[in-house]
Design an enzyme around this catalytic site. Sequence first.
Site: not given
Length: 262
Positions: A121-122, A139
Amino acid sequence: MSKIHSTAIVDPKAELDSSVEVGPYSVIGPHVRIDAGTVVGPHAVIEGHTTIGKDNKFFQFCSIGGAPQDKKWDGEPTRLEVGDRNTVREFVSFNVGTVQDEGVTRVGSDNWISAYVHVAHDCQVGSNTIFSNNAQLAGHVQVGDWAILSGFVGVHQFCKIGAHAFIGMYTSLTQDVPPYVLVSGNPAGARGVNLEGLKRRGFSREQLDGIRSAYKLLYRSNLTLEEAKTALLAEEERLPAASADIRLLREFLGTATRGIVR
């Protein structure tokens, strides 16, 4: 003739260009948009609020746009954006972002993503990168254009990898890697300039000499990081043919938040 196999499940709300191919038993979710020329192989899953560009090739068993592996995620409509002409091999996973960051994971264009790679994520991945088998991003990791991650590289959350960097096999990264630098080992250490990669990309002799000079200032002159930044600014003025390359390195140092591999 439809390019969507009869056994594929494509949600009626998904937006697929008429030229998109979807293989047997693949699943496409309702918030997915896929542009022209992209091929989704068999048994792939593309879900979440995911936008995919043109002429990508997703091989079998990919998991694209899945929920973040983050306990803080509570079902927010965060996103994944993938550019054009990426090759994404078997068992690759890309997750959507979280509201604790920008809310979007991005993968640029012309990347070669080998089997079993994970982009969490991200993460913000540039263009023209190569991820060898089992490279893993935690992340919030940033990867610059033309960077290469060898097999089984593991990158700690929030790390940054600069453009044209090369990360050797089995390296575990817990700090940032400046542009152009070749890193390997556990603990990770700087081993020199990624000269072979830069030569293949057409860097001139003057550029290579300037980058090597900047590397020596940063790694072999016993300067503190702040002293090295000042010295690099002087190098920009002294070596106009490589000034843009040295500036890229110096500006990266100003954004490093986890310290750099030295």
